[in-house]
Design a protein around this motif. Structure first.
Motif, PDB file in Angstrom:
ATOM      1  N   LYS A  65       0.790  -1.345   0.059  1.00 35.34           N
ATOM      2  CA  LYS A  65       0.092   0.042  -0.007  1.00 35.34           C
ATOM      3  C   LYS A  65       0.936   1.353  -0.080  1.00 35.34           C
ATOM      4  CE  LYS A  65      -3.724   0.548   2.647  1.00 35.34           C
ATOM      5  NZ  LYS A  65      -4.567   0.579   3.962  1.00 35.34           N
ATOM      6  N   THR A  66       1.758   1.186   0.826  1.00 39.54           N
ATOM      7  CA  THR A  66       2.882   2.451   0.778  1.00 39.54           C
ATOM      8  C   THR A  66       3.299   2.627  -0.461  1.00 39.54           C
ATOM      9  OG1 THR A  66       3.497   2.012   3.179  1.00 39.54           O
ATOM     10  CG2 THR A  66       4.926   3.361   2.016  1.00 39.54           C
ATOM     11  N   ASP A  67       3.890   1.738  -1.314  1.00 35.69           N
ATOM     12  CA  ASP A  67       4.324   1.815  -2.301  1.00 35.69           C
ATOM     13  C   ASP A  67       3.424   2.339  -3.586  1.00 35.69           C
ATOM     14  OD1 ASP A  67       7.147   1.972  -3.549  1.00 35.69           O
ATOM     15  OD2 ASP A  67       6.740   0.585  -4.707  1.00 35.69           O
ATOM     16  N   GLN A  68       2.195   1.787  -3.366  1.00 38.93           N
ATOM     17  CA  GLN A  68       1.159   2.157  -4.282  1.00 38.93           C
ATOM     18  C   GLN A  68       0.748   3.555  -4.153  1.00 38.93           C
ATOM     19  OE1 GLN A  68      -1.982  -0.665  -2.952  1.00 38.93           O
ATOM     20  NE2 GLN A  68      -1.927  -1.896  -4.772  1.00 38.93           N
ATOM     21  N   TYR A  69       0.866   4.025  -2.948  1.00 38.23           N
ATOM     22  CA  TYR A  69       0.396   5.531  -2.665  1.00 38.23           C
ATOM     23  C   TYR A  69       1.756   6.526  -3.304  1.00 38.23           C
ATOM     24  CZ  TYR A  69      -0.030   9.860  -0.201  1.00 38.23           C
ATOM     25  OH  TYR A  69      -0.178  11.296   0.005  1.00 38.23           O
ATOM     26  N   ARG A  70       2.792   5.867  -3.032  1.00 36.95           N
ATOM     27  CA  ARG A  70       4.364   6.622  -3.425  1.00 36.95           C
ATOM     28  C   ARG A  70       4.062   6.649  -5.046  1.00 36.95           C
ATOM     29  NH1 ARG A  70       9.602   5.618  -4.801  1.00 36.95           N
ATOM     30  NH2 ARG A  70       9.276   3.482  -4.711  1.00 36.95           N
ATOM     31  N   HIS A  71       3.600   5.860  -5.775  1.00 36.64           N
ATOM     32  CA  HIS A  71       3.286   5.917  -7.039  1.00 36.64           C
ATOM     33  C   HIS A  71       2.104   6.296  -7.725  1.00 36.64           C
ATOM     34  CE1 HIS A  71       7.213   4.154  -8.158  1.00 36.64           C
ATOM     35  NE2 HIS A  71       7.392   3.411  -7.062  1.00 36.64           N
ATOM     36  N   GLU A  72       1.320   6.991  -6.986  1.00 39.75           N
ATOM     37  CA  GLU A  72       0.334   7.602  -6.894  1.00 39.75           C
ATOM     38  C   GLU A  72      -0.881   6.612  -7.635  1.00 39.75           C
ATOM     39  OE1 GLU A  72       1.170  11.168  -9.239  1.00 39.75           O
ATOM     40  OE2 GLU A  72       2.121  12.005  -7.533  1.00 39.75           O
ATOM     41  N   LEU A  73      -0.997   5.478  -7.153  1.00 46.43           N
ATOM     42  CA  LEU A  73      -1.841   4.516  -7.636  1.00 46.43           C
ATOM     43  C   LEU A  73      -3.095   4.498  -6.658  1.00 46.43           C
ATOM     44  CD1 LEU A  73       0.443   1.382  -8.373  1.00 46.43           C
ATOM     45  CD2 LEU A  73      -0.787   2.945  -9.859  1.00 46.43           C
ATOM     46  N   ILE A  74      -2.974   5.123  -5.273  1.00 44.79           N
ATOM     47  CA  ILE A  74      -4.053   4.983  -4.527  1.00 44.79           C
ATOM     48  C   ILE A  74      -3.945   6.361  -3.648  1.00 44.79           C
ATOM     49  CG2 ILE A  74      -4.481   2.578  -3.996  1.00 44.79           C
ATOM     50  CD1 ILE A  74      -2.741   2.980  -1.398  1.00 44.79           C
ATOM     51  N   GLU A  75      -5.072   6.713  -3.312  1.00 52.28           N
ATOM     52  CA  GLU A  75      -5.123   8.256  -2.592  1.00 52.28           C
ATOM     53  C   GLU A  75      -4.959   7.862  -1.060  1.00 52.28           C
ATOM     54  OE1 GLU A  75      -5.963  11.080  -4.092  1.00 52.28           O
ATOM     55  OE2 GLU A  75      -6.194   9.663  -5.911  1.00 52.28           O
ATOM     56  N   VAL A  76      -4.444   8.834  -0.392  1.00 54.02           N
ATOM     57  CA  VAL A  76      -4.108   8.857   1.002  1.00 54.02           C
ATOM     58  C   VAL A  76      -5.263   8.133   1.932  1.00 54.02           C
ATOM     59  CG1 VAL A  76      -5.026  11.369   1.761  1.00 54.02           C
ATOM     60  CG2 VAL A  76      -3.183  10.245   3.012  1.00 54.02           C
ATOM     61  N   GLU A  77      -6.591   8.493   1.739  1.00 59.14           N
ATOM     62  CA  GLU A  77      -7.477   7.676   2.292  1.00 59.14           C
ATOM     63  C   GLU A  77      -7.281   6.248   2.277  1.00 59.14           C
ATOM     64  OE1 GLU A  77      -8.738  11.725   1.265  1.00 59.14           O
ATOM     65  OE2 GLU A  77      -8.382   9.921  -0.102  1.00 59.14           O
ATOM     66  N   GLU A  78      -7.057   5.619   1.173  1.00 54.41           N
ATOM     67  CA  GLU A  78      -6.863   4.233   1.115  1.00 54.41           C
ATOM     68  C   GLU A  78      -5.638   3.854   1.729  1.00 54.41           C
ATOM     69  OE1 GLU A  78      -6.911   0.758  -2.198  1.00 54.41           O
ATOM     70  OE2 GLU A  78      -7.375   2.468  -2.841  1.00 54.41           O
ATOM     71  N   LEU A  79      -4.457   4.786   1.543  1.00 50.68           N
ATOM     72  CA  LEU A  79      -3.423   4.346   2.355  1.00 50.68           C
ATOM     73  C   LEU A  79      -3.451   4.235   3.690  1.00 50.68           C
ATOM     74  CD1 LEU A  79      -0.179   3.980   2.522  1.00 50.68           C
ATOM     75  CD2 LEU A  79      -0.096   6.834   2.812  1.00 50.68           C
ATOM     76  N   CYS A  80      -4.289   5.280   4.577  1.00 53.77           N
ATOM     77  CA  CYS A  80      -4.455   5.187   5.901  1.00 53.77           C
ATOM     78  C   CYS A  80      -5.600   4.383   6.397  1.00 53.77           C
ATOM     79  CB  CYS A  80      -4.703   6.746   6.271  1.00 53.77           C
ATOM     80  SG  CYS A  80      -3.501   7.846   5.911  1.00 53.77           S
ATOM     81  N   SER A  81      -6.316   3.644   5.545  1.00 53.42           N
ATOM     82  CA  SER A  81      -7.432   2.776   6.079  1.00 53.42           C
ATOM     83  C   SER A  81      -6.876   1.340   6.780  1.00 53.42           C
ATOM     84  CB  SER A  81      -8.353   2.386   4.949  1.00 53.42           C
ATOM     85  OG  SER A  81      -7.720   1.605   3.813  1.00 53.42           O
ATOM     86  N   SER A  82      -7.444   0.731   7.409  1.00 52.20           N
ATOM     87  CA  SER A  82      -6.976  -0.480   7.985  1.00 52.20           C
ATOM     88  C   SER A  82      -7.179  -1.556   7.005  1.00 52.20           C
ATOM     89  CB  SER A  82      -7.692  -0.669   9.391  1.00 52.20           C
ATOM     90  OG  SER A  82      -9.018  -0.792   9.026  1.00 52.20           O
ATOM     91  N   ASP A  83      -7.889  -1.334   5.756  1.00 47.45           N
ATOM     92  CA  ASP A  83      -7.959  -2.490   5.052  1.00 47.45           C
ATOM     93  C   ASP A  83      -6.840  -2.836   4.481  1.00 47.45           C
ATOM     94  OD1 ASP A  83     -10.698  -2.175   5.340  1.00 47.45           O
ATOM     95  OD2 ASP A  83     -11.084  -0.805   3.725  1.00 47.45           O
ATOM     96  N   PRO A  84      -6.648  -4.303   3.929  1.00 48.30           N
ATOM     97  CA  PRO A  84      -5.309  -4.381   3.305  1.00 48.30           C
ATOM     98  C   PRO A  84      -5.269  -4.032   1.752  1.00 48.30           C
ATOM     99  CG  PRO A  84      -6.974  -6.392   3.153  1.00 48.30           C
ATOM    100  CD  PRO A  84      -7.640  -5.128   3.909  1.00 48.30           C
ATOM    101  N   PHE A  85      -4.071  -4.015   1.152  1.00 48.81           N
ATOM    102  CA  PHE A  85      -4.056  -3.352  -0.143  1.00 48.81           C
ATOM    103  C   PHE A  85      -5.008  -3.835  -1.175  1.00 48.81           C
ATOM    104  CE2 PHE A  85      -1.744  -7.332  -0.816  1.00 48.81           C
ATOM    105  CZ  PHE A  85      -1.737  -7.623  -2.204  1.00 48.81           C
ATOM    106  N   ARG A  86      -5.440  -3.171  -2.352  1.00 46.13           N
ATOM    107  CA  ARG A  86      -6.335  -3.903  -3.268  1.00 46.13           C
ATOM    108  C   ARG A  86      -5.257  -3.699  -4.673  1.00 46.13           C
ATOM    109  NH1 ARG A  86     -11.587  -0.649  -3.879  1.00 46.13           N
ATOM    110  NH2 ARG A  86     -10.151   0.998  -3.702  1.00 46.13           N
ATOM    111  N   THR A  87      -5.750  -4.691  -5.418  1.00 48.60           N
ATOM    112  CA  THR A  87      -4.896  -4.828  -6.575  1.00 48.60           C
ATOM    113  C   THR A  87      -5.578  -3.730  -7.841  1.00 48.60           C
ATOM    114  OG1 THR A  87      -6.385  -6.698  -7.629  1.00 48.60           O
ATOM    115  CG2 THR A  87      -4.436  -7.150  -6.612  1.00 48.60           C
ATOM    116  N   ARG A  88      -5.017  -3.889  -8.747  1.00 52.61           N
ATOM    117  CA  ARG A  88      -5.883  -2.907  -9.801  1.00 52.61           C
ATOM    118  C   ARG A  88      -7.168  -3.475 -10.111  1.00 52.61           C
ATOM    119  NH1 ARG A  88      -2.599  -3.060 -15.147  1.00 52.61           N
ATOM    120  NH2 ARG A  88      -1.140  -1.748 -14.006  1.00 52.61           N
ATOM    121  N   SER A  89      -7.421  -4.925 -10.364  1.00 50.42           N
ATOM    122  CA  SER A  89      -8.628  -5.326 -10.852  1.00 50.42           C
ATOM    123  C   SER A  89      -9.476  -4.951  -9.654  1.00 50.42           C
ATOM    124  CB  SER A  89      -8.382  -6.822 -10.995  1.00 50.42           C
ATOM    125  OG  SER A  89      -7.889  -7.390 -10.361  1.00 50.42           O
ATOM    126  N   GLU A  90      -9.082  -5.102  -8.317  1.00 46.15           N
ATOM    127  CA  GLU A  90     -10.088  -4.933  -7.398  1.00 46.15           C
ATOM    128  C   GLU A  90     -10.361  -3.474  -7.087  1.00 46.15           C
ATOM    129  OE1 GLU A  90      -8.353  -8.601  -4.692  1.00 46.15           O
ATOM    130  OE2 GLU A  90      -7.528  -6.525  -4.125  1.00 46.15           O
TER     131      GLU A  90
END
Length: 99
Positions: A65-90
């Motif tokens: 999740k941290t690297d997804q955020y660093r590469h602008e694949l997810i927003e800060v809300e998703e980074l900070c959520s307690s949910d596990p990472f999600r794939t592109r398709s998810e």
């Protein structure tokens, strides 16, 4: 679900080695109910591997999740959520897989 084994190498400093050595003695002294000592011949590397495997699925998810955020694949809300990472398709489907 298929699994693939990955390897990571760590570099430990003197403090970390000292702490592991202290713990190793405790693990080596452990006796099961039957009197067996399954960890008696463990080395530092065996102990470190066991310790690092505790909760590793959550560590992996956090790092992804941290690297997804660093590469602008997810927003800060998703980074900070307690949910596990999600794939592109998810993310595209609006679903998630539990860690």
């Amino acid at each position: 679900m298929a699994y693939r084994k990955m390897t990571v190498e760590y570099i430990l400093d003197d403090r970390e080695i000292e702490a592991l050595e202290e713990l190793l003695g405790k693990w080596q002294q452990y006796k099961g109910k039957d009197g067996s000592q399954p960890f008696a011949d463990w080395k530092l590397e065996d102990l470190f591997q066991a310790i690092m495997q505790y909760g590793c699925k959550y560590d992996i998810s956090k790092h992804i999740k941290t690297d997804q955020y660093r590469h602008e694949l997810i927003e800060v809300e998703e980074l900070c959520s307690s949910d596990p990472f999600r794939t592109r398709s998810e993310r595209e489907q609006g679903t998630s897989q539990k860690a």
